[in-house]
Design a protein around this motif. Structure first.
Motif, PDB file in Angstrom:
ATOM      1  N   MET A  50       0.838  -1.200   0.000  1.00  0.00           N
ATOM      2  CA  MET A  50       0.000   0.000   0.000  1.00  0.00           C
ATOM      3  C   MET A  50       0.875   1.252   0.000  1.00  0.00           C
ATOM      4  O   MET A  50       0.573   2.223  -0.681  1.00  0.00           O
ATOM      5  CB  MET A  50      -0.948  -0.001   1.199  1.00  0.00           C
ATOM      6  CG  MET A  50      -1.976  -1.114   1.159  1.00  0.00           C
ATOM      7  SD  MET A  50      -2.991  -1.104  -0.330  1.00  0.00           S
ATOM      8  CE  MET A  50      -3.983   0.322  -0.009  1.00  0.00           C
ATOM      9  N   ASP A  51       1.960   1.232   0.776  1.00  0.00           N
ATOM     10  CA  ASP A  51       2.893   2.351   0.774  1.00  0.00           C
ATOM     11  C   ASP A  51       3.511   2.535  -0.602  1.00  0.00           C
ATOM     12  O   ASP A  51       3.691   3.661  -1.067  1.00  0.00           O
ATOM     13  CB  ASP A  51       4.002   2.140   1.816  1.00  0.00           C
ATOM     14  CG  ASP A  51       3.516   2.365   3.240  1.00  0.00           C
ATOM     15  OD1 ASP A  51       2.417   2.950   3.412  1.00  0.00           O
ATOM     16  OD2 ASP A  51       4.232   1.956   4.182  1.00  0.00           O
ATOM     17  N   ALA A  52       3.827   1.444  -1.259  1.00  0.00           N
ATOM     18  CA  ALA A  52       4.417   1.526  -2.591  1.00  0.00           C
ATOM     19  C   ALA A  52       3.444   2.163  -3.570  1.00  0.00           C
ATOM     20  O   ALA A  52       3.842   2.977  -4.416  1.00  0.00           O
ATOM     21  CB  ALA A  52       4.834   0.141  -3.073  1.00  0.00           C
ATOM     22  N   GLN A  53       2.164   1.840  -3.458  1.00  0.00           N
ATOM     23  CA  GLN A  53       1.163   2.431  -4.342  1.00  0.00           C
ATOM     24  C   GLN A  53       1.023   3.927  -4.066  1.00  0.00           C
ATOM     25  O   GLN A  53       0.971   4.726  -4.998  1.00  0.00           O
ATOM     26  CB  GLN A  53      -0.180   1.726  -4.158  1.00  0.00           C
ATOM     27  CG  GLN A  53      -1.231   2.200  -5.136  1.00  0.00           C
ATOM     28  CD  GLN A  53      -2.531   1.425  -5.009  1.00  0.00           C
ATOM     29  OE1 GLN A  53      -2.719   0.641  -4.098  1.00  0.00           O
ATOM     30  NE2 GLN A  53      -3.425   1.654  -5.926  1.00  0.00           N
ATOM     31  N   ASP A  54       1.000   4.313  -2.798  1.00  0.00           N
ATOM     32  CA  ASP A  54       0.936   5.739  -2.449  1.00  0.00           C
ATOM     33  C   ASP A  54       2.163   6.471  -2.966  1.00  0.00           C
ATOM     34  O   ASP A  54       2.059   7.582  -3.495  1.00  0.00           O
ATOM     35  CB  ASP A  54       0.815   5.922  -0.936  1.00  0.00           C
ATOM     36  CG  ASP A  54      -0.538   5.496  -0.395  1.00  0.00           C
ATOM     37  OD1 ASP A  54      -1.488   5.357  -1.207  1.00  0.00           O
ATOM     38  OD2 ASP A  54      -0.651   5.288   0.829  1.00  0.00           O
ATOM     39  N   ASN A  55       3.332   5.869  -2.812  1.00  0.00           N
ATOM     40  CA  ASN A  55       4.563   6.482  -3.303  1.00  0.00           C
ATOM     41  C   ASN A  55       4.535   6.644  -4.818  1.00  0.00           C
ATOM     42  O   ASN A  55       5.045   7.637  -5.345  1.00  0.00           O
ATOM     43  CB  ASN A  55       5.786   5.654  -2.883  1.00  0.00           C
ATOM     44  CG  ASN A  55       6.035   5.726  -1.395  1.00  0.00           C
ATOM     45  OD1 ASN A  55       5.553   6.616  -0.705  1.00  0.00           O
ATOM     46  ND2 ASN A  55       6.797   4.762  -0.892  1.00  0.00           N
ATOM     47  N   ALA A  56       3.947   5.692  -5.512  1.00  0.00           N
ATOM     48  CA  ALA A  56       3.847   5.782  -6.971  1.00  0.00           C
ATOM     49  C   ALA A  56       2.963   6.961  -7.376  1.00  0.00           C
ATOM     50  O   ALA A  56       3.294   7.707  -8.300  1.00  0.00           O
ATOM     51  CB  ALA A  56       3.301   4.483  -7.550  1.00  0.00           C
ATOM     52  N   HIS A  57       1.835   7.152  -6.680  1.00  0.00           N
ATOM     53  CA  HIS A  57       0.962   8.293  -6.978  1.00  0.00           C
ATOM     54  C   HIS A  57       1.684   9.614  -6.706  1.00  0.00           C
ATOM     55  O   HIS A  57       1.623  10.538  -7.515  1.00  0.00           O
ATOM     56  CB  HIS A  57      -0.324   8.224  -6.150  1.00  0.00           C
ATOM     57  CG  HIS A  57      -1.299   7.202  -6.631  1.00  0.00           C
ATOM     58  ND1 HIS A  57      -1.938   7.285  -7.846  1.00  0.00           N
ATOM     59  CD2 HIS A  57      -1.750   6.066  -6.054  1.00  0.00           C
ATOM     60  CE1 HIS A  57      -2.740   6.246  -8.006  1.00  0.00           C
ATOM     61  NE2 HIS A  57      -2.644   5.483  -6.930  1.00  0.00           N
ATOM     62  N   GLU A  58       2.360   9.697  -5.564  1.00  0.00           N
ATOM     63  CA  GLU A  58       3.100  10.914  -5.229  1.00  0.00           C
ATOM     64  C   GLU A  58       4.163  11.208  -6.277  1.00  0.00           C
ATOM     65  O   GLU A  58       4.292  12.349  -6.728  1.00  0.00           O
ATOM     66  CB  GLU A  58       3.773  10.771  -3.854  1.00  0.00           C
ATOM     67  CG  GLU A  58       2.825  10.843  -2.692  1.00  0.00           C
ATOM     68  CD  GLU A  58       3.524  10.651  -1.352  1.00  0.00           C
ATOM     69  OE1 GLU A  58       4.780  10.753  -1.292  1.00  0.00           O
ATOM     70  OE2 GLU A  58       2.825  10.396  -0.361  1.00  0.00           O
ATOM     71  N   SER A  59       4.905  10.197  -6.669  1.00  0.00           N
ATOM     72  CA  SER A  59       5.957  10.379  -7.669  1.00  0.00           C
ATOM     73  C   SER A  59       5.383  10.821  -9.005  1.00  0.00           C
ATOM     74  O   SER A  59       5.969  11.660  -9.696  1.00  0.00           O
ATOM     75  CB  SER A  59       6.748   9.087  -7.846  1.00  0.00           C
ATOM     76  OG  SER A  59       7.420   8.759  -6.661  1.00  0.00           O
ATOM     77  N   SER A  60       4.250  10.272  -9.357  1.00  0.00           N
ATOM     78  CA  SER A  60       3.600  10.654 -10.608  1.00  0.00           C
ATOM     79  C   SER A  60       3.222  12.132 -10.600  1.00  0.00           C
ATOM     80  O   SER A  60       3.505  12.863 -11.553  1.00  0.00           O
ATOM     81  CB  SER A  60       2.361   9.791 -10.836  1.00  0.00           C
ATOM     82  OG  SER A  60       1.660  10.229 -11.975  1.00  0.00           O
ATOM     83  N   VAL A  61       2.603  12.583  -9.517  1.00  0.00           N
ATOM     84  CA  VAL A  61       2.195  13.984  -9.421  1.00  0.00           C
ATOM     85  C   VAL A  61       3.421  14.895  -9.413  1.00  0.00           C
ATOM     86  O   VAL A  61       3.439  15.932 -10.090  1.00  0.00           O
ATOM     87  CB  VAL A  61       1.310  14.221  -8.176  1.00  0.00           C
ATOM     88  CG1 VAL A  61       1.022  15.694  -7.970  1.00  0.00           C
ATOM     89  CG2 VAL A  61       0.008  13.443  -8.303  1.00  0.00           C
ATOM     90  N   GLU A  62       4.449  14.522  -8.662  1.00  0.00           N
ATOM     91  CA  GLU A  62       5.663  15.333  -8.631  1.00  0.00           C
ATOM     92  C   GLU A  62       6.322  15.400 -10.012  1.00  0.00           C
ATOM     93  O   GLU A  62       6.817  16.448 -10.428  1.00  0.00           O
ATOM     94  CB  GLU A  62       6.637  14.790  -7.591  1.00  0.00           C
ATOM     95  CG  GLU A  62       6.180  15.055  -6.175  1.00  0.00           C
ATOM     96  CD  GLU A  62       7.026  14.363  -5.115  1.00  0.00           C
ATOM     97  OE1 GLU A  62       7.892  13.532  -5.471  1.00  0.00           O
ATOM     98  OE2 GLU A  62       6.814  14.670  -3.933  1.00  0.00           O
ATOM     99  N   GLY A  63       6.306  14.292 -10.730  1.00  0.00           N
ATOM    100  CA  GLY A  63       6.871  14.273 -12.077  1.00  0.00           C
ATOM    101  C   GLY A  63       6.113  15.164 -13.042  1.00  0.00           C
ATOM    102  O   GLY A  63       6.716  15.909 -13.819  1.00  0.00           O
TER     103      GLY A  63
END
Length: 184
Positions: free
Chosen positions: A44-57
């Protein structure tokens, strides 16, 4: 009789090796439960991190595009608001008097004001500044965009919709600032 006994022993050996005992089953189930309890939160943390990284990118890509448009405006020798900056994208991005992108695809009907007053303008900018395969942005949620477009305090706001965590990107056409907000 000896042969009969061998067949009996072989039959018993076959019967004993055909499945799990109750204890083996309980142990395997316990191991799977422990692994799930440990791995699921990490996934679940990995999925949240993926969303955050996507938005930051995407926020970084938008900021880079804004800077590139302004750089092209300077390179073209402009000193005021223009309706079309040639040399970037489709040569159809309008700027404020300071060279920051304010509209796109409108030609002489461009809005050069640095106060972003409509979601439609913000959507046009998103589409013109970013590449074709960028995440989608729209003010009409029926189109199921990746980002919802609206305005706040005269700025464009792009709210990420693939999670309920409140991630958004804000563009200020008065100074060219792009702020990525990741509420954690």
């Amino acid at each position: 009789m000896r042969t009969y006994n061998m067949q009996m022993v072989d039959a018993q050996a076959v019967n004993q090796s055909n499945g799990f005992t109750l204890i083996e089953f309980v142990i395997v189930t316990a191991i799977i439960a422990i692994l799930a309890a440990v791995a699921l939160p990490r996934m679940m943390d990995a999925q949240d991190n993926a969303h955050e990284s996507s938005v930051e990118g995407v926020g970084g890509a938008l900021a880079s595009a804004v800077i590139l448009v302004r750089s092209q405006w300077v390179a073209n020798g402009f000193s005021g608001a223009v309706d079309e900056v040639t040399g970037y994208g489709n040569d159809d991005i309008a700027t404020s008097s300071d060279g920051w992108p304010t509209d796109a695809g409108q030609g002489t009907g461009s809005n050069n004001s640095d106060v972003m007053d409509s979601a439609e303008r913000c959507k046009r900018l998103w589409d013109a500044l970013l590449v074709d395969n960028a995440p989608s942005a729209d003010n009409d949620l029926l189109n199921d965009p990746d980002y919802q477009v609206d305005t706040i305090s005269g700025n464009c706001r792009y709210t990420y919709r693939r999670t309920d965590d409140g991630y958004d990107i804000e563009y200020n056409a008065r100074n060219g600032a792009v702020v990525t907000d990741i509420d954690t």
